[in-house]
Scaffold this motif. Structure first.
Motif, PDB file in Angstrom:
ATOM      1  N   GLN A   1       0.631  -1.112   0.116  1.00 28.51           N
ATOM      2  CA  GLN A   1       0.034   0.111   0.000  1.00 28.51           C
ATOM      3  C   GLN A   1       1.123   1.497  -0.398  1.00 28.51           C
ATOM      4  O   GLN A   1       1.437   1.488   1.068  1.00 28.51           O
ATOM      5  N   LEU A   2       1.051   2.340  -0.990  1.00 30.96           N
ATOM      6  CA  LEU A   2       1.427   3.437  -1.105  1.00 30.96           C
ATOM      7  C   LEU A   2       1.471   4.078   0.019  1.00 30.96           C
ATOM      8  O   LEU A   2      -0.385   4.673  -0.578  1.00 30.96           O
ATOM      9  N   GLY A   3       2.013   5.030   0.571  1.00 26.78           N
ATOM     10  CA  GLY A   3       1.297   6.321   1.382  1.00 26.78           C
ATOM     11  C   GLY A   3       1.372   4.989   2.511  1.00 26.78           C
ATOM     12  O   GLY A   3       0.119   6.357   3.557  1.00 26.78           O
ATOM     13  N   GLY A   4       1.423   4.360   2.790  1.00 26.42           N
ATOM     14  CA  GLY A   4       0.859   3.303   3.840  1.00 26.42           C
ATOM     15  C   GLY A   4       1.545   3.871   5.260  1.00 26.42           C
ATOM     16  O   GLY A   4       2.439   4.725   5.568  1.00 26.42           O
ATOM     17  N   SER A   5       1.659   2.973   6.049  1.00 26.60           N
ATOM     18  CA  SER A   5       1.697   2.449   7.026  1.00 26.60           C
ATOM     19  C   SER A   5       3.092   2.195   7.781  1.00 26.60           C
ATOM     20  O   SER A   5       4.244   2.698   8.941  1.00 26.60           O
ATOM     21  N   CYS A   6       4.092   1.924   6.222  1.00 22.70           N
ATOM     22  CA  CYS A   6       5.494   1.327   6.713  1.00 22.70           C
ATOM     23  C   CYS A   6       6.307   2.715   6.994  1.00 22.70           C
ATOM     24  O   CYS A   6       6.463   3.829   6.069  1.00 22.70           O
TER      25      CYS A   6
END
Length: 265
Positions: free
Chosen positions: A176-181
């Motif tokens: 998921q781009l722009g995610g929580s990582c």
């Protein structure tokens, strides 16, 4: 006598109507002879609960073919899918139980041919530039060489199982781009990996359609459950069990893959 025939006819109509409402046919469970082919995404690597008899193929009792078998009770079930399988492995090692009585075949294949495992390892261990370069190599293979490899598998399946409904399942996007990582790969590397997954889906769907098979796109159900989503159905890199990295969890099998097969059968 007429009353008896009338009652029987009404019962038959009721059973048929019930089957239609449930999305099945009266002979759905009893009539299917199901063979589940493919690679680790079909064998269930990452889902745990592996059948010890399957050895390095790592067939899981939580894999989508077993979930479908448990829900539909087919007349017969064969599960030769194997971790690490490429198109040639399917042709050489997995088609033995196919025959004219086979009515349903499922398969996921092509990711290992394209070198996704090596590409992901490269991305984890090396620079962003090296990662993107390796992903571009995989994309060139997917566009140039893989279509012929897929054609060979699909032709072999149809030759062995001329009457089967064949469902080819794809692969999810990994990130998921722009995610929580907040650590790990760069956003550019994650985007490149996703673009390769999308290309693999596009190429596979095209070859599937040309053979008259059914394509099962698993990207929609996995949306919101990619790595970095906070609710991932995919394992990220796992240094303690590297083979499960980037494979669906048990939830990915039950919530992502199984309903796609069920809906397309």
């Amino acid at each position: 006598m007429r009353t008896s025939r009338t009652v029987s006819a009404l019962l038959g109509l009721l059973l048929t109507a019930t089957a239609v409402l449930l999305g099945t046919s009266p002979a759905h469970a009893a009539g299917d002879n199901y063979v589940a082919l493919g690679d680790s995404y079909s064998s269930g690597v990452g889902a745990g609960s592996y059948d010890s008899a399957s050895g390095s193929c790592k067939r899981s009792t939580k894999a989508y073919p077993v979930l479908w078998k448990n829900a539909n009770a087919p007349a017969s079930f064969s599960f030769p899918a194997c971790s690490g399988a490429r198109t040639t492995d399917v042709i050489n090692n997995q088609l033995g139980t196919l025959n004219s009585a086979t009515s349903l075949v499922s398969i996921s294949i092509g990711g290992n041919d394209a070198g996704f495992a090596d590409a992901m390892t490269t991305c984890v261990l090396y620079s962003e530039a090296t990662c993107i370069s390796r992903i571009n190599e995989a994309k060139a293979y997917i566009s140039g060489t893989l279509p012929g490899r897929l054609d060979a598998v699909y032709n072999a399946i149809r030759s062995r199982a001329p009457n089967a409904h064949v469902v080819v399942l794809g692969y999810p996007r990994f990130y998921q781009l722009g995610g929580s990582c907040i650590v790990g790969l760069s956003e550019a590397s994650r985007s490149a990996i996703n673009s390769a997954s999308d290309l693999l889906s596009t190429v596979t769907a095209g070859r599937v359609a040309s053979h008259g098979f059914t394509y099962g796109d698993v990207r929609p159900p996995f949306t919101g459950h990619e790595i970095c989503s906070g609710s991932a159905w995919l394992h990220s890199v796992n240094w303690f069990n590297i083979g499960e990295s980037y494979h669906p969890t048990a939830s990915g099998q039950s919530g992502g893959y199984y309903p796609v097969l069920e809906a397309r059968h």
